[in-house]
Scaffold this motif. Sequence first.
Motif, PDB file in Angstrom:
ATOM      1  N   LEU A 170      20.936  13.414 -18.877  1.00 29.96           N
ATOM      2  CA  LEU A 170      21.295  14.436 -17.900  1.00 29.96           C
ATOM      3  C   LEU A 170      20.096  15.299 -17.534  1.00 29.96           C
ATOM      4  CD1 LEU A 170      24.809  15.493 -19.234  1.00 29.96           C
ATOM      5  CD2 LEU A 170      24.307  14.292 -17.100  1.00 29.96           C
ATOM      6  N   GLY A 171      19.260  15.629 -18.524  1.00 24.36           N
ATOM      7  CA  GLY A 171      18.078  16.439 -18.245  1.00 24.36           C
ATOM      8  C   GLY A 171      17.105  15.733 -17.326  1.00 24.36           C
ATOM      9  N   ALA A 172      16.832  14.458 -17.622  1.00 22.68           N
ATOM     10  CA  ALA A 172      15.923  13.690 -16.768  1.00 22.68           C
ATOM     11  C   ALA A 172      16.525  13.478 -15.381  1.00 22.68           C
ATOM     12  CB  ALA A 172      15.613  12.341 -17.426  1.00 22.68           C
ATOM     13  N   ALA A 173      17.832  13.223 -15.332  1.00 21.90           N
ATOM     14  CA  ALA A 173      18.488  13.015 -14.037  1.00 21.90           C
ATOM     15  C   ALA A 173      18.456  14.283 -13.195  1.00 21.90           C
ATOM     16  CB  ALA A 173      19.924  12.551 -14.250  1.00 21.90           C
ATOM     17  N   LEU A 174      18.634  15.430 -13.825  1.00 24.41           N
ATOM     18  CA  LEU A 174      18.594  16.696 -13.083  1.00 24.41           C
ATOM     19  C   LEU A 174      17.207  16.939 -12.494  1.00 24.41           C
ATOM     20  CD1 LEU A 174      19.981  19.304 -12.214  1.00 24.41           C
ATOM     21  CD2 LEU A 174      19.308  20.315 -14.402  1.00 24.41           C
ATOM     22  N   ALA A 175      16.167  16.676 -13.272  1.00 21.68           N
ATOM     23  CA  ALA A 175      14.808  16.846 -12.754  1.00 21.68           C
ATOM     24  C   ALA A 175      14.564  15.912 -11.573  1.00 21.68           C
ATOM     25  CB  ALA A 175      13.788  16.587 -13.859  1.00 21.68           C
ATOM     26  N   ALA A 176      15.077  14.680 -11.661  1.00 25.43           N
ATOM     27  CA  ALA A 176      14.887  13.715 -10.578  1.00 25.43           C
ATOM     28  C   ALA A 176      15.697  14.083  -9.346  1.00 25.43           C
ATOM     29  CB  ALA A 176      15.269  12.317 -11.059  1.00 25.43           C
ATOM     30  N   ALA A 177      16.803  14.792  -9.538  1.00 24.25           N
ATOM     31  CA  ALA A 177      17.691  15.133  -8.417  1.00 24.25           C
ATOM     32  C   ALA A 177      17.353  16.460  -7.766  1.00 24.25           C
ATOM     33  CB  ALA A 177      19.144  15.162  -8.906  1.00 24.25           C
ATOM     34  N   LEU A 178      16.406  17.213  -8.329  1.00 25.76           N
ATOM     35  CA  LEU A 178      16.114  18.551  -7.812  1.00 25.76           C
ATOM     36  C   LEU A 178      15.767  18.576  -6.319  1.00 25.76           C
ATOM     37  CD1 LEU A 178      14.167  20.545 -10.551  1.00 25.76           C
ATOM     38  CD2 LEU A 178      16.389  21.082  -9.523  1.00 25.76           C
ATOM     39  N   PRO A 179      15.008  17.612  -5.786  1.00 23.66           N
ATOM     40  CA  PRO A 179      14.671  17.697  -4.353  1.00 23.66           C
ATOM     41  C   PRO A 179      15.891  17.762  -3.448  1.00 23.66           C
ATOM     42  CG  PRO A 179      13.223  16.141  -5.426  1.00 23.66           C
ATOM     43  CD  PRO A 179      14.262  16.518  -6.444  1.00 23.66           C
ATOM     44  N   TRP A 180      16.845  16.847  -3.616  1.00 26.44           N
ATOM     45  CA  TRP A 180      17.984  16.873  -2.694  1.00 26.44           C
ATOM     46  C   TRP A 180      19.018  17.919  -3.079  1.00 26.44           C
ATOM     47  CZ3 TRP A 180      22.666  15.293  -4.879  1.00 26.44           C
ATOM     48  CH2 TRP A 180      22.601  14.478  -6.009  1.00 26.44           C
ATOM     49  N   LEU A 181      19.087  18.287  -4.356  1.00 25.80           N
ATOM     50  CA  LEU A 181      19.983  19.384  -4.734  1.00 25.80           C
ATOM     51  C   LEU A 181      19.491  20.699  -4.131  1.00 25.80           C
ATOM     52  CD1 LEU A 181      20.743  18.586  -8.492  1.00 25.80           C
ATOM     53  CD2 LEU A 181      22.292  18.338  -6.538  1.00 25.80           C
ATOM     54  N   THR A 182      18.177  20.935  -4.224  1.00 28.43           N
ATOM     55  CA  THR A 182      17.605  22.171  -3.679  1.00 28.43           C
ATOM     56  C   THR A 182      17.711  22.189  -2.161  1.00 28.43           C
ATOM     57  OG1 THR A 182      16.039  22.229  -5.531  1.00 28.43           O
ATOM     58  CG2 THR A 182      15.558  23.636  -3.633  1.00 28.43           C
ATOM     59  N   ALA A 183      17.390  21.070  -1.518  1.00 27.86           N
ATOM     60  CA  ALA A 183      17.479  21.011  -0.059  1.00 27.86           C
ATOM     61  C   ALA A 183      18.910  21.251   0.407  1.00 27.86           C
ATOM     62  CB  ALA A 183      16.976  19.663   0.439  1.00 27.86           C
ATOM     63  N   SER A 184      19.887  20.725  -0.318  1.00 33.00           N
ATOM     64  CA  SER A 184      21.290  20.941   0.048  1.00 33.00           C
ATOM     65  C   SER A 184      21.679  22.398  -0.083  1.00 33.00           C
ATOM     66  CB  SER A 184      22.199  20.076  -0.834  1.00 33.00           C
ATOM     67  OG  SER A 184      21.930  18.705  -0.659  1.00 33.00           O
TER      68      SER A 184
END
Length: 565
Positions: free
Chosen positions: A202-216
């Motif tokens: 989950l930690g690694a996935a969250l770091a990888a997902a930050l670009p589109w989570l932040t943009a959203s």
Amino acid sequence: MLRRWLLPAYAFVLALLVLAPLLRPGYLLLRDAVSTPRSYLTDAALGLTAAPRATPQDFAVACASHVIDGGVVVKALLVLGLWLAGWGAARLAATVLPDAGMPGQFVAATLAIWNPYVAERLLQGHWSLLVGYGCLPWVATVMLTLRSGGSWSGFFGLCFWLALAGLTPTGQMLAATVALVCVVAPSSEPGRPRWRCAAMALGAALAAALPWLTASAVGATLSGHGSAPGVAAFAPRAEPGLATLGSLASLGGIWNGQAVPDSRTTLFAVSAALVLLAVLLAGLPTTARRPAAVPLLALAAVSVLVPAALATGPGLHALSAVIDAAPGLGVLRDGQKWVALAVPGYTLAAAGAVVTLRQWLRPGVTALVCCLALILALPDLAWGVGGRVVAVRYPPGWSAVAAAINERPALVAVLPAGTMRRFSWSGAAPVLDPLPRWVRADVLTTGDLSISGVTIPGEGDRARAMQQLLLAGPEPSALTEAGVRWLVVESDSAGDMGKSGRTLAGLTPALRDKEFALYRLGGGTADASAPGRRATLIAHLVWLATLIVGACGALAVRVRRRAAA
């Protein structure tokens, strides 16, 4: 040494056999796939003024295209994705089914590369999704190793594969799902606690997902236009002789009937499906007895059955209600792309066929028969899916228009209306307009799609309002007041021009040839950046750091182990 590289070499040859036409000079330009010599970190590329579906893909290509031609970057990543899929499937089979040996690994590698899912996503232009697809067996292998008590250094590998799969939100979600499912796998040794493995994933996935989570979170507010037309249009499709369930179970069934290899448009699809399923059923009894394989086999069943259920009348109604309530879940509309989750389990079952049948056939013979059967069941995947995935060349006018706009970047409007184009030089299939990725200014585009006569509205209202204004044929001053500084008419593409001729009659082109007419409106400068640009850039840098640190850490551990040996 030669034996060690035999499987990677085989996977690479298969990948090249599929993508050979792209080795020619030129650019991948097919439906959703767009590559250009250069691209830039515009607000749209960061997902701030449009739905962040191509985030951080566009960021990565923009950065890389500063030093390498953008067309080469995209083609290299696509070859890498297919190569990783085959090699990773072999590694996964070696981890879970060691008694299948190299023969089983060859079958697993063949199925991972040579299947309808790969063909249909290539024809749809989903190159970055195929990069994420190629990471899935590696994610499964690393997580199963961590779960069984492997070195903590495997966490570096997990970060790298999740970040690489995260070139697109869908790829990242696919990889995270595989990682979490593998956490459930039982371990024959004391093993590492499941909660720790889940926390790492989950930690690694969250770091990888930050670009589109932040943009959203910080990007422009996107308008919703109702989900029902989109859900029905993007539903999985039954292929000839196969119900929707049969199409999905054989890794086909993409929503777009034009993005299908010719062999899947006839009753030959039935025999092809039977071949693939026969290989899987032959290996299933053996594979199901391996505890580590059970979660991936269960995931394979779910990833076929759920999209099939959602493609029914009640399923479409339920999915429409879900997306209406939470528009961010619109990523679920294209149900067939989630069938990628079946492939790790499928490749294990295919490898298991060698073990199941060895009492009747030698493993090498079984592997040869299975590999040939899988390839011959989809013969037109070779050579760019029958010559339909090829490199194209841009006419000179594209470079000239891009250079003019990039010299004085400012808001760009484009005619004809619409998001897709049909150019005389790009082939028969429609393509996304390449201009937004070739200029450093933001280009107004609605994102609307026309599917079987039904228009699926894109997100955002500004581009749509500007398009309506252009089609009404206003005075040029009205465009200037609306903030438009460049107007581009892509003359080589058919489309709705409305009454824009009245506007164009009052303008003098800054550049004109048979491909383009470029008009400069006023002397304005580029619009101010969208709010949240800094936060989104930081999120993209976190993703990049996750990718680089994961790769360097995994490589350093590997080098240290070899030195110690």
